[in-house]
Write a protein that holds these residues in place. Structure first.
Motif, PDB file in Angstrom:
ATOM      1  N   VAL A 278       0.825  -1.208   0.000  1.00  0.00           N
ATOM      2  CA  VAL A 278       0.000   0.000   0.000  1.00  0.00           C
ATOM      3  C   VAL A 278       0.864   1.265   0.000  1.00  0.00           C
ATOM      4  O   VAL A 278       0.402   2.343   0.372  1.00  0.00           O
ATOM      5  CB  VAL A 278      -1.002   0.015   1.189  1.00  0.00           C
ATOM      6  CG1 VAL A 278      -2.060  -1.056   1.009  1.00  0.00           C
ATOM      7  CG2 VAL A 278      -0.285  -0.142   2.518  1.00  0.00           C
ATOM      8  N   GLY A 279       2.128   1.114  -0.412  1.00  0.00           N
ATOM      9  CA  GLY A 279       2.986   2.272  -0.614  1.00  0.00           C
ATOM     10  C   GLY A 279       4.017   2.537   0.460  1.00  0.00           C
ATOM     11  O   GLY A 279       4.801   3.471   0.341  1.00  0.00           O
TER      12      GLY A 279
ATOM     13  N   PRO B 222     -13.542  -6.347  -0.601  1.00  0.00           N
ATOM     14  CA  PRO B 222     -13.665  -5.994   0.819  1.00  0.00           C
ATOM     15  C   PRO B 222     -12.348  -5.490   1.401  1.00  0.00           C
ATOM     16  O   PRO B 222     -11.266  -5.853   0.945  1.00  0.00           O
ATOM     17  CB  PRO B 222     -14.091  -7.310   1.478  1.00  0.00           C
ATOM     18  CG  PRO B 222     -13.608  -8.373   0.567  1.00  0.00           C
ATOM     19  CD  PRO B 222     -13.652  -7.784  -0.824  1.00  0.00           C
ATOM     20  N   VAL B 223     -12.471  -4.643   2.400  1.00  0.00           N
ATOM     21  CA  VAL B 223     -11.312  -4.213   3.176  1.00  0.00           C
ATOM     22  C   VAL B 223     -11.164  -5.216   4.314  1.00  0.00           C
ATOM     23  O   VAL B 223     -12.101  -5.432   5.074  1.00  0.00           O
ATOM     24  CB  VAL B 223     -11.506  -2.791   3.740  1.00  0.00           C
ATOM     25  CG1 VAL B 223     -10.312  -2.390   4.587  1.00  0.00           C
ATOM     26  CG2 VAL B 223     -11.720  -1.799   2.609  1.00  0.00           C
TER      27      VAL B 223
ATOM     28  N   VAL C  84      -4.801 -10.836   2.144  1.00  0.00           N
ATOM     29  CA  VAL C  84      -5.695  -9.706   1.903  1.00  0.00           C
ATOM     30  C   VAL C  84      -5.499  -9.205   0.471  1.00  0.00           C
ATOM     31  O   VAL C  84      -4.390  -9.218  -0.050  1.00  0.00           O
ATOM     32  CB  VAL C  84      -5.437  -8.567   2.921  1.00  0.00           C
ATOM     33  CG1 VAL C  84      -4.021  -8.020   2.808  1.00  0.00           C
ATOM     34  CG2 VAL C  84      -6.445  -7.443   2.768  1.00  0.00           C
ATOM     35  N   ASP C  85      -6.580  -8.784  -0.141  1.00  0.00           N
ATOM     36  CA  ASP C  85      -6.531  -8.096  -1.431  1.00  0.00           C
ATOM     37  C   ASP C  85      -6.508  -6.607  -1.101  1.00  0.00           C
ATOM     38  O   ASP C  85      -7.519  -6.040  -0.679  1.00  0.00           O
ATOM     39  CB  ASP C  85      -7.766  -8.450  -2.275  1.00  0.00           C
ATOM     40  CG  ASP C  85      -7.745  -7.823  -3.661  1.00  0.00           C
ATOM     41  OD1 ASP C  85      -7.049  -6.800  -3.853  1.00  0.00           O
ATOM     42  OD2 ASP C  85      -8.445  -8.342  -4.548  1.00  0.00           O
ATOM     43  N   VAL C  86      -5.346  -5.967  -1.254  1.00  0.00           N
ATOM     44  CA  VAL C  86      -5.182  -4.587  -0.803  1.00  0.00           C
ATOM     45  C   VAL C  86      -5.930  -3.574  -1.669  1.00  0.00           C
ATOM     46  O   VAL C  86      -6.020  -2.400  -1.304  1.00  0.00           O
ATOM     47  CB  VAL C  86      -3.694  -4.193  -0.686  1.00  0.00           C
ATOM     48  CG1 VAL C  86      -2.995  -5.035   0.367  1.00  0.00           C
ATOM     49  CG2 VAL C  86      -2.993  -4.271  -2.025  1.00  0.00           C
TER      50      VAL C  86
ATOM     51  N   GLY D  58      -0.938  -5.908   9.959  1.00  0.00           N
ATOM     52  CA  GLY D  58      -1.320  -7.286   9.639  1.00  0.00           C
ATOM     53  C   GLY D  58      -0.367  -8.300  10.251  1.00  0.00           C
ATOM     54  O   GLY D  58      -0.789  -9.366  10.710  1.00  0.00           O
ATOM     55  N   ASP D  59       0.926  -7.967  10.276  1.00  0.00           N
ATOM     56  CA  ASP D  59       1.909  -8.841  10.932  1.00  0.00           C
ATOM     57  C   ASP D  59       1.602  -8.956  12.418  1.00  0.00           C
ATOM     58  O   ASP D  59       1.715 -10.038  13.013  1.00  0.00           O
ATOM     59  CB  ASP D  59       3.333  -8.291  10.759  1.00  0.00           C
ATOM     60  CG  ASP D  59       3.817  -8.285   9.324  1.00  0.00           C
ATOM     61  OD1 ASP D  59       3.442  -9.195   8.561  1.00  0.00           O
ATOM     62  OD2 ASP D  59       4.574  -7.362   8.964  1.00  0.00           O
TER      63      ASP D  59
END
Length: 193
Positions: free
Chosen positions: A62-63, A122-123, A109-111, A72-73
């Protein structure tokens, strides 16, 4: 067994049976000591311990530079730690001697959801897997290990929370921005939140 969970919990179980409200605990964490102008780095500190703050970064997907664990970790770490400690404590109570234990958690996850690219994405994590590698003392009956698996999964607070998530309430408190042209006066008191 050394470090008996049964002994450590005996008085607690008696207290909670007599006074159930004592069993309600609150875990907390707070972000601290960071430069709010840096979008990629922060510190987070568990509040109920003397733990040192943990550096947190933003994932490169995400940059961010991903030069520190991302949130997430930390979620994966929380689940791995909770599942591991649940297995250890339940095994101890059951009299199962553990020789080796390792818990690995993976979350996918699909960012594009977090980036707001597609409303249909979805987030949040779409899948989480928890792999437990366990070695018990030779001769431990397989049915005991299955009972251990079921009981440890049932006792894992983080795992159960992810399975049946509570609602999350977020409140944004804003502080007024000071205008250098105006001095505070009795007729215009400033409030803080």
């Amino acid at each position: 067994m050394k470090n008996s969970v049964s002994e450590a919990q005996a008085s607690l179980r008696a207290q909670y049976e007599e006074t159930p409200e004592l069993a309600m605990v609150t875990d907390q964490a707070i972000t601290c000591g960071t430069d709010p102008s840096d979008p990629f780095h922060l510190l987070v500190r568990p509040m109920n311990t003397s733990a040192v703050p943990v550096a947190v970064g933003v994932h490169r997907a995400v940059g961010g530079p991903y030069d520190a664990p991302c949130p997430g970790d930390l979620l994966c770490a929380a689940l791995a730690a909770c599942q591991d400690s649940s297995v250890r404590m339940v095994a101890n109570r059951m009299g199962i001697e553990l020789i080796a234990l390792e818990v690995q958690v993976r979350a996918t996850v699909d960012v594009r959801g977090a980036l707001g690219m597609h409303k249909d994405v979805p987030v949040g994590f779409q899948s989480i897997t928890c792999d437990i590698q366990l070695q018990a003392r030779e001769g431990t009956p397989p049915e005991m290990l299955e009972k251990l698996r079921v009981a440890a999964q049932r006792c894992c607070v983080v795992g159960q929370t992810l399975q049946s998530p509570p609602s999350v309430q977020t409140t944004l408190h804003t502080a007024p921005v000071a205008d250098p042209q105006l001095e505070p006066s009795a007729s215009h008191p400033r409030s803080t939140h």
